[in-house]
Design a protein around this motif. Structure first.
Motif, PDB file in Angstrom:
ATOM      1  N   ALA A 136      13.485   0.654  -5.537  1.00  0.00           N
ATOM      2  CA  ALA A 136      12.872  -0.372  -6.388  1.00  0.00           C
ATOM      3  C   ALA A 136      13.456  -0.311  -7.794  1.00  0.00           C
ATOM      4  CB  ALA A 136      11.356  -0.169  -6.433  1.00  0.00           C
ATOM      5  N   LEU A 137      13.932   0.870  -8.193  1.00  0.00           N
ATOM      6  CA  LEU A 137      14.457   1.042  -9.544  1.00  0.00           C
ATOM      7  C   LEU A 137      15.807   0.345  -9.713  1.00  0.00           C
ATOM      8  CD1 LEU A 137      13.642   2.487 -12.187  1.00  0.00           C
ATOM      9  CD2 LEU A 137      15.069   4.405 -11.455  1.00  0.00           C
ATOM     10  N   THR A 138      16.693   0.479  -8.713  1.00  0.00           N
ATOM     11  CA  THR A 138      18.039  -0.086  -8.822  1.00  0.00           C
ATOM     12  C   THR A 138      18.194  -1.419  -8.099  1.00  0.00           C
ATOM     13  OG1 THR A 138      18.869   1.030  -6.831  1.00  0.00           O
ATOM     14  CG2 THR A 138      18.947   2.265  -8.905  1.00  0.00           C
ATOM     15  N   GLY A 139      17.277  -1.728  -7.194  1.00  0.00           N
ATOM     16  CA  GLY A 139      17.386  -2.965  -6.422  1.00  0.00           C
ATOM     17  C   GLY A 139      18.082  -2.775  -5.090  1.00  0.00           C
ATOM     18  N   GLN A 140      18.540  -1.554  -4.805  1.00  0.00           N
ATOM     19  CA  GLN A 140      19.217  -1.278  -3.530  1.00  0.00           C
ATOM     20  C   GLN A 140      18.289  -1.593  -2.351  1.00  0.00           C
ATOM     21  OE1 GLN A 140      20.312   2.860  -3.106  1.00  0.00           O
ATOM     22  NE2 GLN A 140      20.305   2.728  -0.866  1.00  0.00           N
ATOM     23  N   GLY A 141      18.802  -2.332  -1.358  1.00  0.00           N
ATOM     24  CA  GLY A 141      18.054  -2.613  -0.135  1.00  0.00           C
ATOM     25  C   GLY A 141      17.039  -3.735  -0.244  1.00  0.00           C
ATOM     26  N   LEU A 142      16.905  -4.371  -1.430  1.00  0.00           N
ATOM     27  CA  LEU A 142      15.884  -5.408  -1.598  1.00  0.00           C
ATOM     28  C   LEU A 142      16.189  -6.658  -0.781  1.00  0.00           C
ATOM     29  CD1 LEU A 142      13.262  -5.438  -3.393  1.00  0.00           C
ATOM     30  CD2 LEU A 142      14.787  -3.526  -3.749  1.00  0.00           C
ATOM     31  N   ASP A 143      17.479  -7.015  -0.632  1.00  0.00           N
ATOM     32  CA  ASP A 143      17.830  -8.186   0.186  1.00  0.00           C
ATOM     33  C   ASP A 143      17.436  -7.950   1.635  1.00  0.00           C
ATOM     34  OD1 ASP A 143      18.832  -9.555  -1.972  1.00  0.00           O
ATOM     35  OD2 ASP A 143      20.925  -8.945  -1.625  1.00  0.00           O
ATOM     36  N   GLU A 144      17.693  -6.740   2.133  1.00  0.00           N
ATOM     37  CA  GLU A 144      17.300  -6.413   3.510  1.00  0.00           C
ATOM     38  C   GLU A 144      15.783  -6.447   3.658  1.00  0.00           C
ATOM     39  OE1 GLU A 144      17.515  -2.795   6.794  1.00  0.00           O
ATOM     40  OE2 GLU A 144      18.608  -2.610   4.894  1.00  0.00           O
TER      41      GLU A 144
ATOM     42  N   VAL B 238       0.859  -1.184   0.000  1.00  0.00           N
ATOM     43  CA  VAL B 238       0.000   0.000   0.000  1.00  0.00           C
ATOM     44  C   VAL B 238       0.895   1.234   0.000  1.00  0.00           C
ATOM     45  CG1 VAL B 238      -1.809  -1.201   1.298  1.00  0.00           C
ATOM     46  CG2 VAL B 238      -0.157   0.223   2.527  1.00  0.00           C
ATOM     47  N   GLY B 239       0.304   2.373  -0.317  1.00  0.00           N
ATOM     48  CA  GLY B 239       1.092   3.596  -0.289  1.00  0.00           C
ATOM     49  C   GLY B 239       0.440   4.684  -1.109  1.00  0.00           C
ATOM     50  N   TYR B 240       1.013   5.851  -1.024  1.00  0.00           N
ATOM     51  CA  TYR B 240       0.524   6.997  -1.777  1.00  0.00           C
ATOM     52  C   TYR B 240       0.727   6.722  -3.263  1.00  0.00           C
ATOM     53  CZ  TYR B 240      -0.870  11.934  -1.845  1.00  0.00           C
ATOM     54  OH  TYR B 240      -1.577  13.105  -1.999  1.00  0.00           O
ATOM     55  N   THR B 241      -0.150   7.255  -4.082  1.00  0.00           N
ATOM     56  CA  THR B 241      -0.004   7.033  -5.519  1.00  0.00           C
ATOM     57  C   THR B 241       1.350   7.558  -6.013  1.00  0.00           C
ATOM     58  OG1 THR B 241      -1.012   7.419  -7.697  1.00  0.00           O
ATOM     59  CG2 THR B 241      -1.185   9.202  -6.092  1.00  0.00           C
ATOM     60  N   ASN B 242       1.965   6.798  -6.907  1.00  0.00           N
ATOM     61  CA  ASN B 242       3.263   7.123  -7.487  1.00  0.00           C
ATOM     62  C   ASN B 242       4.418   6.987  -6.490  1.00  0.00           C
ATOM     63  OD1 ASN B 242       4.551   7.720  -9.929  1.00  0.00           O
ATOM     64  ND2 ASN B 242       4.846   9.861  -9.372  1.00  0.00           N
ATOM     65  N   ALA B 243       4.204   6.213  -5.422  1.00  0.00           N
ATOM     66  CA  ALA B 243       5.291   5.980  -4.459  1.00  0.00           C
ATOM     67  C   ALA B 243       6.257   4.911  -4.959  1.00  0.00           C
ATOM     68  CB  ALA B 243       4.720   5.571  -3.099  1.00  0.00           C
ATOM     69  N   GLY B 244       5.867   4.191  -6.029  1.00  0.00           N
ATOM     70  CA  GLY B 244       6.752   3.166  -6.587  1.00  0.00           C
ATOM     71  C   GLY B 244       6.348   1.750  -6.234  1.00  0.00           C
ATOM     72  N   LYS B 245       5.067   1.542  -5.870  1.00  0.00           N
ATOM     73  CA  LYS B 245       4.618   0.203  -5.483  1.00  0.00           C
ATOM     74  C   LYS B 245       4.738  -0.798  -6.627  1.00  0.00           C
ATOM     75  CE  LYS B 245       0.540   1.545  -4.352  1.00  0.00           C
ATOM     76  NZ  LYS B 245       0.834   2.940  -4.768  1.00  0.00           N
ATOM     77  N   SER B 246       4.283  -0.415  -7.816  1.00  0.00           N
ATOM     78  CA  SER B 246       4.312  -1.345  -8.941  1.00  0.00           C
ATOM     79  C   SER B 246       5.740  -1.640  -9.395  1.00  0.00           C
ATOM     80  CB  SER B 246       3.480  -0.803 -10.106  1.00  0.00           C
ATOM     81  OG  SER B 246       2.113  -0.746  -9.748  1.00  0.00           O
ATOM     82  N   THR B 247       6.615  -0.646  -9.315  1.00  0.00           N
ATOM     83  CA  THR B 247       8.026  -0.880  -9.647  1.00  0.00           C
ATOM     84  C   THR B 247       8.637  -1.859  -8.656  1.00  0.00           C
ATOM     85  OG1 THR B 247       8.178   1.371 -10.533  1.00  0.00           O
ATOM     86  CG2 THR B 247      10.249   0.241 -10.063  1.00  0.00           C
ATOM     87  N   LEU B 248       8.327  -1.691  -7.381  1.00  0.00           N
ATOM     88  CA  LEU B 248       8.807  -2.624  -6.351  1.00  0.00           C
ATOM     89  C   LEU B 248       8.222  -4.012  -6.580  1.00  0.00           C
ATOM     90  CD1 LEU B 248      10.385  -3.096  -3.730  1.00  0.00           C
ATOM     91  CD2 LEU B 248       8.341  -2.371  -2.461  1.00  0.00           C
ATOM     92  N   PHE B 249       6.936  -4.064  -6.919  1.00  0.00           N
ATOM     93  CA  PHE B 249       6.269  -5.337  -7.201  1.00  0.00           C
ATOM     94  C   PHE B 249       6.972  -6.048  -8.359  1.00  0.00           C
ATOM     95  CE2 PHE B 249       3.088  -7.919  -9.365  1.00  0.00           C
ATOM     96  CZ  PHE B 249       2.444  -8.574  -8.335  1.00  0.00           C
ATOM     97  N   ASN B 250       7.252  -5.313  -9.425  1.00  0.00           N
ATOM     98  CA  ASN B 250       7.920  -5.907 -10.587  1.00  0.00           C
ATOM     99  C   ASN B 250       9.324  -6.393 -10.231  1.00  0.00           C
ATOM    100  OD1 ASN B 250       5.741  -5.447 -12.258  1.00  0.00           O
ATOM    101  ND2 ASN B 250       6.524  -3.517 -13.059  1.00  0.00           N
ATOM    102  N   ARG B 251      10.033  -5.602  -9.425  1.00  0.00           N
ATOM    103  CA  ARG B 251      11.398  -5.970  -9.043  1.00  0.00           C
ATOM    104  C   ARG B 251      11.404  -7.252  -8.211  1.00  0.00           C
ATOM    105  NH1 ARG B 251      16.778  -4.825 -10.191  1.00  0.00           N
ATOM    106  NH2 ARG B 251      16.134  -2.685 -10.643  1.00  0.00           N
ATOM    107  N   MET B 252      10.438  -7.383  -7.296  1.00  0.00           N
ATOM    108  CA  MET B 252      10.414  -8.541  -6.405  1.00  0.00           C
ATOM    109  C   MET B 252       9.853  -9.788  -7.070  1.00  0.00           C
ATOM    110  SD  MET B 252       9.330  -6.898  -2.718  1.00  0.00           S
ATOM    111  CE  MET B 252       9.674  -8.442  -1.852  1.00  0.00           C
TER     112      MET B 252
END
Length: 469
Positions: free
Chosen positions: A379-387, A229-243
């Protein structure tokens, strides 16, 4: 003063389609009136520039030729036209000079205010709610999304019938033999709208029941559900795609996603989750939209863990957080439940080194204050995704039980049951063919594990040390 903002380029250039020429107007209370309102309501005032940028972004999200944007500062709201006569005349002159067809007012207008402004401007006028409804109407991809948007639009349209459409207060031509006046046109319109709303609500109730069955079937699959969840354009779908390694529509625009999407995600070490992407929230989200999308948002209510994705690079990040938490409360979710809600501070790639250090320090302070440290990612670069994956794993493990189980090689039925009803975190075979398995289940399945495997394995199945019992 007309403002040509970045991102409001002329879309009509190079296009065969004639686009509606539109002007965005931000009629905002001045600093004194706004601070008084904010302090009484208990929230931080949103900056005027940020509000105007968001309004312009909303307008740019649909096919309009945005001529420009202008801010109108108000000492108070006028009942008849929302803004004062002088400003209304100034906008009317601009509308005529620039051949503007549509004026978008970034506020909630009453039907009377909308009608009076349309008369003053000699142009179509829509308010913030009408604009968001228009965006939702263009973004809905599924039949369910289209139904939800239509229901919200009809509720809005019905409210416009109350006092604004007085030109519809005319009698239908009755035959005369009923002994009374015919039904007025406005009553007919209102009745037809209500009938259509009732049919849509019935259709959505069927969707709700179907979703309930789908959720039940997902509960039968042993993977926990994690909702974004989050404010619109916070990057949820980009994070979803990355994960999820998916290609869900993700653009740098407001309300890029309306229809919920679910995918299975592996967190490593055998752990899996169902990840759900949802519609973005926004300040002053119309209540009719919250109600219409309740069937979709029930995915959030049913989630084992909620990731609150925030655009940490946005100047109004704190105000956006407040807006999201307000809507979560309206949905019946406690935003202070830190066992169930994890903040994800996204767009770290947009921060310089000093801002990143400040964000890390702020995250540590949050952890010291309430024990819930946000995870900083890009979410764009993948930084912090492992954490982030590790944090999700840790949060979900809090309420789930881990068992070490031994299975005889001929116990194919037991093996099948474990894969159907538990998360298999590890599996290995001994020299004699005995299977050594590490599985994790929700509390509701713990007793089934004990009944099925502890007696069979002569006590070899046990809860891992340190796990809750």
């Amino acid at each position: 003063m007309l403002d040509k903002r970045p991102g409001l380029e002329d879309k009509s250039q190079g296009s065969d389609k004639m686009l509606t020429r539109a002007l965005v107007v931000g009629p905002y209370l001045n600093e004194k009136s706004q601070s008084k309102k904010s302090s009484s309501a208990g929230f931080a005032a949103r900056s005027t520039e940020a509000r105007m940028d968001e309004a312009a972004g909303l307008a740019a999200a649909i096919d309009l030729d945005i001529v420009g944007a202008m801010i109108v500062m108000l000492a108070n709201v006028r009942p008849a036209t929302f803004i004062g006569k002088g400003k209304a005349q100034e906008i009317a002159d601009l509308v005529q000079a620039e051949n503007i067809d549509l004026v978008i007012m970034d506020c909630a207008l009453s039907p009377i205010q909308q009608r009076n402004l349309e008369k003053a401007f000699s142009a179509k006028v829509i308010d913030r709610t009408g604009l968001i409804l228009e965006i939702f109407g263009q973004r809905a991809r599924t039949s369910e999304g289209a139904l939800q948007v239509e229901l919200a639009h009809l509720a809005y349209q019905k409210s416009r019938l109350v006092r604004s459409w007085t030109h519809l207060e005319r009698q239908r031509g009755g035959f005369g033999f009923l002994g009374g006046p015919g039904e007025t046109q406005i009553e007919t319109d209102r009745r037809l709208i209500q009938e259509r709303m009732t049919r849509i609500e019935q259709d959505l109730e069927k969707v709700k029941r179907t979703r309930g069955l789908h959720r039940k079937s997902r509960r039968d699959v042993p993977y926990p559900v994690v909702a974004l969840v989050g404010y619109t354009n916070a990057g949820k779908s980009t994070l979803f795609n990355r994960m999820t390694h998916s290609d869900v529509f993700a653009e740098n625009m407001l309300f890029a996603t309306l229809d919920p999407t679910l995918r299975a995600v592996s967190l490593g070490a055998g752990a899996k989750i169902i990840l759900s992407d949802t519609v973005g929230f926004i300040s002053d989200l119309p209540l009719m939209l919250v109600s219409a999308f309740r069937a979709t948002l029930e995915e959030v209510l049913e989630a084992d863990l909620i990731l609150h994705v925030r655009d940490i690079a946005h100047e109004d990040a704190d105000a956006q957080r407040t807006d999201v938490e307000t809507i979560l409360r309206d949905l019946g979710v406690d935003p202070d439940d830190h066992r169930r809600i994890l903040e994800v501070w996204n767009k770290a790639d947009l921060l310089d080194e000093a801002a990143r250090d400040a964000a890390r320090n702020a995250a540590k302070r949050r952890a010291g204050r309430d024990g819930a440290e946000p995870v900083i990612v890009s979410a764009l670069t993948g930084q912090g995704l492992d954490e982030l994956r590790a944090q999700i794993e840790t949060r979900l493990a809090m309420d789930r039980l881990t068992f070490e189980i031994e299975l005889q090689p001929e116990n194919g039925e037991g093996l099948h049951w474990l894969y159907e009803n538990a998360e298999v975190l590890r599996r290995s075979a001994g020299a004699d063919g005995t299977l050594h398995m590490k599985v994790r289940v929700g509390p509701e399945r713990a007793e089934s594990i004990r009944r099925r495997f502890i007696p069979m394995a002569d006590g070899s199945a046990q809860v891992e040390a340190g796990s809750p019992s």
